[in-house]
Scaffold this active site. Structure first.
Site, short mmCIF file in Angstrom:
data_model
loop_
_atom_site.label_atom_id
_atom_site.label_comp_id
_atom_site.label_asym_id
_atom_site.label_seq_id
_atom_site.Cartn_x
_atom_site.Cartn_y
_atom_site.Cartn_z
N LYS A 187 0.84 -1.20 0.00
CA LYS A 187 0.00 0.00 0.00
C LYS A 187 0.88 1.25 0.00
CE LYS A 187 -3.86 0.25 2.49
NZ LYS A 187 -5.05 0.25 1.63
N1 PMP Z 1 -7.53 -3.48 -2.67
C1 PMP Z 1 -7.16 -2.20 -2.52
C2 PMP Z 1 -6.66 -1.46 -3.70
C3 PMP Z 1 -7.25 -1.59 -1.27
O1 PMP Z 1 -6.92 -0.31 -1.10
C4 PMP Z 1 -7.75 -2.32 -0.17
C5 PMP Z 1 -7.85 -1.66 1.18
N2 PMP Z 1 -6.66 -1.80 1.90
C6 PMP Z 1 -8.11 -3.65 -0.37
C7 PMP Z 1 -7.99 -4.20 -1.63
C8 PMP Z 1 -8.62 -4.49 0.78
O2 PMP Z 1 -7.55 -4.78 1.64
P1 PMP Z 1 -7.78 -5.01 3.21
O3 PMP Z 1 -8.81 -6.05 3.34
O4 PMP Z 1 -6.45 -5.43 3.71
O5 PMP Z 1 -8.22 -3.71 3.76
#
Ligand code: PMP
Length: 309
Positions: free
Chosen positions: A161
């Site tokens: 991220k």
């Molecule tokens: N894809 C993207 C592009 C995201 O920003 C997120 C949010 N973090 C997710 C998927 C879902 O990830 P998570 O379940 O770890 O929040």
């Protein structure tokens, strides 16, 4: 809800607890110009045993992985970040909240190379309901396939991220909202389904679950992983490295998004084509119920995923 309408007053910045209004940075901050930060989004849930961070260790793992890819040297330990987060929640009297750690290159010079800029670390917590709305949890959302494609991991890292790549998410999401939809689905460079702008996606056909994996330019979401585990524990077959074509979105029995912010949100239409029965499907509802039972502390056997506040 705007921050100024919230009952929060403290942010942790580089080892200090500072007043919310004093959590400032210089306009010549490197990451403000070039998107060179990394971040997390985690949640504290008000469980039946009291407030608890959900899968915090996995969020820290991803934060440090993200930092590694952008060559950030976080000069705080996992324990320091954890203690800071727990204090923010306790001291502000939050029972459930969203948690946003951010690591960024600060102020020193503005060449594209950040090597002379200090790595800064902040953590903020605030109350935040489910991302796509309470109604969406029950009724499902209308989405469109974006005309923006998700970058490949050869262009920008997709397994971590970093802040800059969220420009893709912003453009796709805003295109959808401008056109009257709640959210977008983004296709990858090959034209297969990647994910939502801030969510993973699951498809259900003939009682089996399909979700895209990192090879499709998809973030390996922690909620995605949670739902896969819950579904398998319930006896479902889950294909977790699936390739999903655009047309399959229209013919799916059920579709739903997962994410820390979006939790488990059903998708009821794609490009104005009704998905399944046009409302939350039965397996989606079962998994959603299981998910909320889990995060609210009502399921046995998942204690290792919680850190008590
Ligand atoms: N894809 C993207 C592009 C995201 O920003 C997120 C949010 N973090 C997710 C998927 C879902 O990830 P998570 O379940 O770890 O929040």
């Amino acid at each position: 809800m705007a921050f100024d309408d919230m009952d929060v007053d403290t942010i942790w910045m580089d080892g200090e607890f500072v007043d919310w209004d004093d959590a400032q940075t210089h306009v010549l901050t490197h990451s403000l110009h070039y998107g060179t930060g990394v971040f997390e989004g985690a949640r504290c849930y008000d469980t039946v045993d009291g407030p608890a961070l959900f899968r915090w260790e996995e969020h820290l793992d991803r934060l440090f992985d993200s930092a590694k890819v952008l060559d950030h040297d976080i000069d705080h330990t996992r324990e320091t970040l954890t203690d800071a987060t727990l204090s923010l929640i306790r001291e502000q009297g939050l029972a459930s909240c969203y948690i946003r750690p951010l690591v960024y290159y600060g102020y020193n010079s503005l060449g594209v190379s950040p090597k002379d800029c200090p790595t800064r670390t902040t953590i903020a917590c605030w109350p935040w309901g489910t991302y796509l709305g309470e109604e969406a949890i029950e009724e499902g959302v209308d989405v469109m396939v974006s005309s923006w494609r998700k970058h490949a991991s050869s262009q920008l890292p997709t397994n971590v991220k970093a802040t800059g790549p969220y420009l893709n998410s912003m453009l796709a999401g805003e295109e959808a909202r401008r056109n009257g939809y709640v959210e977008a689905i983004v296709l990858n460079k090959e034209g297969n389904v990647a994910e939502g702008p801030g969510e993973n996606i699951f498809m259900i056909n003939d009682g089996e679950l399909f979700t895209t994996g990192v090879s499709e330019s998809t973030l390996d979401g922690i909620t995605r992983d949670t739902v896969i585990e819950l579904a398998r524990d319930l006896g479902y077959t889950v294909h977790d490295e699936a390739s999903i074509g655009r047309g399959e979105l229209y013919t799916a029995d059920e579709l739903f998004f997962t994410g820390t912010a979006a939790e488990v949100t059903p998708i009821r239409s794609v490009d104005d084509t009704t998905v399944g029965n046009g409302s939350r499907g039965p397996i989606t509802e079962e998994l959603q119920q299981q998910f909320f039972d889990l995060v609210e502390g009502r399921l046995d056997g998942y204690d290792e995923w919680f850190l008590e506040v």
